[in-house]
Enzyme design. Structure first.
Site: not given
Length: 476
Positions: A120-121
């Site tokens: 998700k980063d």
């Protein structure tokens, strides 16, 4: 470049106009009016690019209302080696998403080297910088409401902490994330970060986010924004690493590649669909689910049957414990010929707690044209895959990546490279790794003792009105 709603009743808008809002006013999700196309010549020119150049090349086709120099600066600040410093030994952090060859034709695409050790980063860091840029240009603030099953929340909070003009309200299912995931979020003490542990499952959290987003008056009055993958910018950012992975394991554009994607909310694999629609030579998009196998059921049968919160299993790959996959609507929009009326008809059934069947009118037969196949995994499969991967390759993988690898092997063909998207580093799921391997996974030194830090959060019922009241009380 304009963006339209999957439900066909909202005006076409620019990228910056849809960036903060999440859902369209008609309840649909934004999609490009038409997919930009990368030709064979374009692909050849992109083949040698580093991650920043590749990201700029792709995003500049999707974002035409931010000046080129500003977009370039945002991309360059987002994808710096020091931000993605948790690469495995022997990997180059400068690659941002390095590939790891397990054996000939089988690879991990490492997406988990960012600050919260999860894929998700890759999108959330970009989203944080885009939000700050657009808000500064407009002289506005925003109050982000999000839902997480584990990784979105921490990635969003780490991307938004300390950002000017941004408050974050993150809903998570109470006591249903790993201890590491929980500590990552709840230990943050930044004044603009608010964690709410909801008594229920992820789908309850996601339903509240959608209910608030569909309350147009409340959304406007309190400047509610979205960071879940209902936000188009999240999907756009994720498209980039499909191109990066493709170039890493091929030598010319005549070759095709398959991607296996652990799937819950369908955002990650939806980005693969978008990459394919933009011209990336993708053979198969392998949708891997856990015991919450609603998506696998659809890709096998043509029936989409969300099960509701009471029938959503709590598993050892908790970030995939999702019954209603928001981004699935984006794919179905393309599948049914971008017919907004048809999407409204189908999702009226879903929103009423029902199901839909795409066999009768022939739409399901077209799924194969988009390269989708699927499979499911369970706890025993995860444990076995983690053990086998360690024994065979000397590589430790997390539970979600294990689901992806297990299903990837079922769809592998000898002449097509298979990339399994690594979704998180194993340190995030310590208890499961101890069960599988008998020892704790390695974690970055900077994250030792994370679970012992003081935690700051509120426990609340799955009550939309109560959540609204909490938001109002903490922004005024």
């Amino acid at each position: 470049m304009k963006y339209i709603s999957t439900r066909g009743l909202s005006p076409a808008l620019s990228f910056s106009e849809i960036l903060l809002g999440g859902l369209a006013p008609d309840g649909g999700l934004y999609m490009p009016e038409a997919y930009p196309q990368f030709s064979a010549a374009d692909l050849s020119a992109m083949r040698g690019m580093n991650y920043r150049d590749l990201a700029y090349t792709i995003l500049s086709r999707l974002v035409d209302d931010i000046p080129a120099a500003d977009l370039r600066d945002i991309v360059d600040r987002t994808y710096r080696a020091e931000v993605y410093a948790f690469a495995r030994p022997g990997q180059n952090a400068e690659d941002i998403t390095p590939t790891l060859e397990l054996e000939q034709g089988l690879y991990l695409l490492s997406l988990s080297n960012g600050p919260t050790l999860a894929f998700k980063d890759m999108a959330m860091q970009l989203l944080g910088n885009l939000f700050e840029y657009v808000l500064a240009k407009k002289g506005e603030t925003t109050n982000i409401l999000g839902a997480t099953s584990g990784d979105t929340g921490s990635a969003a909070e780490y991307a938004m902490r300390g950002k000017q003009g941004v408050n974050v309200f993150m809903l998570s299912p109470h006591q249903k994330m790993s201890r590491f995931q929980t500590a990552q979020m709840f230990s943050l003490q930044d004044e603009n970060i608010h964690n709410i542990a909801v008594r229920g499952v992820f789908d309850d959290c996601q339903d509240i986010v959608k209910a608030v987003s569909n309350d147009h008056q409340f959304k406007a009055n309190h400047k509610i924004g979205a960071v879940n993958s209902i936000n188009w910018a999240r999907v756009a950012a994720q498209v980039v690493y499909y191109f990066k992975g493709y170039f890493a394991v091929t030598s010319d554009n005549s070759q095709k590649v398959s991607f296996a994607v652990p799937s819950g909310n369908f955002g990650n694999v939806c980005a693969g669909h978008v990459a394919r629609m933009m011209g990336l030579p993708v053979d198969k998009l392998v949708v891997a689910t856990n015991e919450n196998d609603v998506l696998d059921e659809f890709f096998r049968t043509g029936v989409y049957r969300p099960r509701g919160s009471a029938n959503t299993y709590h598993t050892s790959s908790p970030s995939m414990d999702i019954s209603k996959a928001s981004n699935f609507e984006r794919f179905v929009f393309d599948l049914v010929g971008r017919d907004g009326a048809k999407v409204r008809e189908l999702w009226s059934k879903v929103d009423a707690g029902g199901a839909f069947d795409l066999n009768a009118d022939g739409w399901f037969a077209k799924v194969a044209d988009y390269g989708f196949v699927s499979g499911s995994s369970n706890h025993a499969h995860r444990m076995q895959t983690i053990k086998q991967t360690q024994a065979q390759y000397g590589v430790t993988i997390d539970t979600h990546t294990a689901d992806g690898l297990k299903v990837a092997l079922e769809h592998r063909s000898a002449d097509t490279p298979m990339l399994v998207l690594e979704t998180a580093l194993p340190a995030k799921f310590e208890d499961a790794i101890v069960e599988a391997l008998g020892h704790k996974p390695q974690r970055p030194a900077s994250l030792e003792g994370l679970e012992q830090l003081p935690q700051r959060f509120e426990v609340m019922d799955a009550d939309t009105d109560a959540i609204k009241a909490f938001i109002v009380a903490h922004i005024e």
